[in-house]
Design a protein around this motif. Structure first.
Motif: not given
Length: 228
Positions: A105-121, A144-151
């Protein structure tokens, strides 16, 4: 790879039913079976009630537990509609359940958001990875824009996407969300679970109309005509 869509039908409580009827009363069509088109601009009043139903919360937990009973370590993506309180409802439900989950959410920095999404990517590679949450909550507009199909191959649509009278636009948003895991590189069959809330005695309600509209063959054909 194949896609299986499953519907989980649940009934709102009698008190929620009263709240729903009260919310739509100004429409002069006091019925659980009323459609969004009949309600027009008042549809949001009813959807705000149904999106927060405790029956929807219970269904969410039952789906998660059922998936994890078969695949204890699998990752699950939950999509919810932020327009009529669905996302905030799912967020509070997951928090109160004590289950480990991630969200952005908005409380996360862009870096934090990317890190969280990467856990699932990416597939878990370390013990630290395996200890991270197995559930990721996103609003439809965060898909939009997230590729989560690997895992990831399990998707829960907590509530249907509805923003107004443009069925093609709403169906497109849902298909884009599903497309985060249903895409080239997916090695497993994809399961998409939908939660539909009905009246206290199982009466058809807004969810039924919206889901049928969003999954109409012609609507889907138009919604996906510009996809790669």
């Amino acid at each position: 790879m194949k896609l299986e869509r499953k519907k989980n039908l649940v009934s709102m409580s009698p008190s929620e039913g009263e709240a729903f009827l009260s919310a739509i009363r100004e429409s002069n069509l006091e019925s659980y079976s009323i459609t969004p088109d009949q309600l027009g601009e008042k549809a949001g009043n009813g959807l705000t009630v149904t999106s927060s139903s405790t029956a929807r919360h219970t269904a969410l937990f039952e789906i998660i537990d059922s998936v994890h009973a078969d695949e204890p370590h699998t990752k699950i993506i939950v999509f919810a509609n932020a327009v009529y309180s669905g996302y905030s409802s799912a967020l509070e439900a997951l928090k109160s359940s004590g289950r480990k989950f991630a969200h952005v959410d908005e409380s996360h920095t862009v870096m934090e958001q990317n890190e969280i999404i990467s856990w699932f990517r990416h597939t878990d590679a370390t013990e630290e990875d395996r200890l991270r949450p197995r559930i990721l909550l996103l609003s439809y507009n965060q898909a939009a824009g997230h590729n989560l199909q690997e895992d990831c191959h399990n998707v829960i649509m907590y509530d249907p996407m509805y923003s107004g009278s443009d069925a093609v636009a709403d169906a497109s948003v849902e298909e884009q969300a599903l497309g985060r895991v249903l895409r080239q590189g997916q090695k497993d069959d994809v399961l998409c679970f939908r939660i539909l809330v009905r009246g206290p005695d199982g009466e058809r309600c807004l969810d039924d109309s919206i889901v049928e509209r969003n999954l109409d063959e012609e609507v889907l054909r138009a919604a996906t005509s510009n996809f790669d």
